[in-house]
Design a protein around this motif. Sequence first.
Motif, mmCIF file in Angstrom:
data_model
loop_
_atom_site.group_PDB
_atom_site.id
_atom_site.type_symbol
_atom_site.label_atom_id
_atom_site.label_comp_id
_atom_site.label_asym_id
_atom_site.label_seq_id
_atom_site.Cartn_x
_atom_site.Cartn_y
_atom_site.Cartn_z
ATOM 1 N N ILE A 183 0.838 -1.198 0.000
ATOM 2 C CA ILE A 183 0.000 0.000 0.000
ATOM 3 C C ILE A 183 0.877 1.253 0.000
ATOM 4 O O ILE A 183 0.623 2.198 -0.757
ATOM 5 C CB ILE A 183 -0.949 0.002 1.220
ATOM 6 C CG1 ILE A 183 -2.053 -1.049 1.031
ATOM 7 C CG2 ILE A 183 -1.568 1.394 1.435
ATOM 8 C CD1 ILE A 183 -2.973 -1.196 2.227
ATOM 9 N N VAL A 184 1.901 1.248 0.838
ATOM 10 C CA VAL A 184 2.828 2.386 0.879
ATOM 11 C C VAL A 184 3.487 2.586 -0.482
ATOM 12 O O VAL A 184 3.565 3.703 -0.994
ATOM 13 C CB VAL A 184 3.894 2.170 1.982
ATOM 14 C CG1 VAL A 184 4.993 3.236 1.873
ATOM 15 C CG2 VAL A 184 3.255 2.218 3.356
ATOM 16 N N ALA A 185 3.965 1.496 -1.072
ATOM 17 C CA ALA A 185 4.611 1.578 -2.377
ATOM 18 C C ALA A 185 3.639 2.067 -3.442
ATOM 19 O O ALA A 185 3.965 2.948 -4.248
ATOM 20 C CB ALA A 185 5.175 0.214 -2.768
ATOM 21 N N GLY A 186 2.429 1.496 -3.446
ATOM 22 C CA GLY A 186 1.439 1.895 -4.441
ATOM 23 C C GLY A 186 1.080 3.366 -4.342
ATOM 24 O O GLY A 186 0.969 4.056 -5.359
ATOM 25 N N LEU A 187 0.910 3.853 -3.119
ATOM 26 C CA LEU A 187 0.597 5.272 -2.924
ATOM 27 C C LEU A 187 1.760 6.158 -3.362
ATOM 28 O O LEU A 187 1.552 7.214 -3.969
ATOM 29 C CB LEU A 187 0.251 5.539 -1.459
ATOM 30 C CG LEU A 187 -1.077 4.971 -0.955
ATOM 31 C CD1 LEU A 187 -1.220 5.197 0.545
ATOM 32 C CD2 LEU A 187 -2.255 5.612 -1.697
ATOM 33 N N ALA A 188 2.978 5.720 -3.059
ATOM 34 C CA ALA A 188 4.158 6.505 -3.434
ATOM 35 C C ALA A 188 4.297 6.599 -4.950
ATOM 36 O O ALA A 188 4.538 7.680 -5.506
ATOM 37 C CB ALA A 188 5.413 5.880 -2.829
ATOM 38 N N TYR A 189 4.125 5.483 -5.636
ATOM 39 C CA TYR A 189 4.250 5.487 -7.091
ATOM 40 C C TYR A 189 3.109 6.281 -7.736
ATOM 41 O O TYR A 189 3.322 7.009 -8.713
ATOM 42 C CB TYR A 189 4.268 4.051 -7.622
ATOM 43 C CG TYR A 189 5.385 3.189 -7.078
ATOM 44 C CD1 TYR A 189 6.596 3.751 -6.659
ATOM 45 C CD2 TYR A 189 5.238 1.810 -6.963
ATOM 46 C CE1 TYR A 189 7.619 2.956 -6.157
ATOM 47 C CE2 TYR A 189 6.253 1.007 -6.468
ATOM 48 C CZ TYR A 189 7.441 1.583 -6.059
ATOM 49 O OH TYR A 189 8.450 0.799 -5.571
ATOM 50 N N ALA A 190 1.903 6.138 -7.177
ATOM 51 C CA ALA A 190 0.771 6.893 -7.707
ATOM 52 C C ALA A 190 0.971 8.394 -7.498
ATOM 53 O O ALA A 190 0.633 9.206 -8.370
ATOM 54 C CB ALA A 190 -0.524 6.431 -7.033
ATOM 55 N N TRP A 191 1.508 8.759 -6.335
ATOM 56 C CA TRP A 191 1.790 10.180 -6.060
ATOM 57 C C TRP A 191 2.777 10.748 -7.065
ATOM 58 O O TRP A 191 2.599 11.864 -7.554
ATOM 59 C CB TRP A 191 2.335 10.325 -4.643
ATOM 60 C CG TRP A 191 2.778 11.722 -4.318
ATOM 61 C CD1 TRP A 191 1.974 12.791 -4.007
ATOM 62 C CD2 TRP A 191 4.122 12.221 -4.300
ATOM 63 N NE1 TRP A 191 2.742 13.922 -3.799
ATOM 64 C CE2 TRP A 191 4.060 13.601 -3.969
ATOM 65 C CE3 TRP A 191 5.360 11.639 -4.531
ATOM 66 C CZ2 TRP A 191 5.196 14.393 -3.871
ATOM 67 C CZ3 TRP A 191 6.501 12.419 -4.424
ATOM 68 C CH2 TRP A 191 6.415 13.786 -4.100
ATOM 69 N N LEU A 192 3.802 9.992 -7.381
ATOM 70 C CA LEU A 192 4.778 10.444 -8.380
ATOM 71 C C LEU A 192 4.111 10.648 -9.739
ATOM 72 O O LEU A 192 4.391 11.620 -10.448
ATOM 73 C CB LEU A 192 5.903 9.413 -8.515
ATOM 74 C CG LEU A 192 7.048 9.480 -7.518
ATOM 75 C CD1 LEU A 192 7.975 8.293 -7.715
ATOM 76 C CD2 LEU A 192 7.829 10.792 -7.662
ATOM 77 N N TYR A 193 3.255 9.714 -10.106
ATOM 78 C CA TYR A 193 2.543 9.801 -11.391
ATOM 79 C C TYR A 193 1.665 11.048 -11.424
ATOM 80 O O TYR A 193 1.630 11.774 -12.426
ATOM 81 C CB TYR A 193 1.713 8.537 -11.575
ATOM 82 C CG TYR A 193 1.140 8.340 -12.957
ATOM 83 C CD1 TYR A 193 1.771 8.826 -14.101
ATOM 84 C CD2 TYR A 193 -0.049 7.618 -13.125
ATOM 85 C CE1 TYR A 193 1.235 8.613 -15.361
ATOM 86 C CE2 TYR A 193 -0.590 7.397 -14.372
ATOM 87 C CZ TYR A 193 0.054 7.899 -15.494
ATOM 88 O OH TYR A 193 -0.491 7.681 -16.746
#
Length: 226
Positions: A183-193
């Motif tokens: 979840i942390v990784a997914g949110l981080a990558y989505a935030w970058l996008y």
Amino acid sequence: MNSFISPAALARCLPFVLFMVLLAARGQLAESPMAGLDARWVYGVSVLAVSGAMWWFWKQYEELIRAHWLTLRETVLSVAVGVVVFVLWIHLDHPWLTVGEATASFRPVDADGQLQWGLIAVRWVGAALMVPVMEELFWRSFLMRWIDNPDFQKVSPRTVSFKALALSTLAFATAHTLWLAAIVAGLAYAWLYQRTGKLWAPIVAHAVTNGVLGVWVVLTGNWVFW
């Protein structure tokens, strides 16, 4: 084209589905090995097959062309996020933060405990170079935007809704055993996008996370993370 299976959607879904099917096949072979067949090498087949599928569809990935490359500042930010996610990933591994077991574990050592560098190289290349492109095309470029509009190519990553971000991240987490880390990784990558509007940002971050993780796994022998 208002269709779930538009050419653009197919180009982002098929490599991912192919990877998951081969992952499941590797898990089955590991549990019921056929004579003389090392199931670990099926990962190499996955790397070749999925990379080939993405090469075939490459013209469909308009967000990966030169005009969408990262600036130096965006690259540094993406690398930093990738490193932070790696650090969090290896620490969010408590039993209560784990769901189930990996479909197919990967332990590149022989019967004498010696490292098998061919297997390590294949695994690292797949995890650090192929997987980030394949997964970001599916989870972020396709699914996150598709939740807001089936005609997902009309959706700017900068304007995706909270619902799309949350649902796509939760779906991303279901594909991993370390659910909170995912979840942390997914949110981080989505935030970058969202922040950059460029898919290369989460791809680079994802590649850094997986690449550093691979080196750490080999150095420490924590094969459970692979």
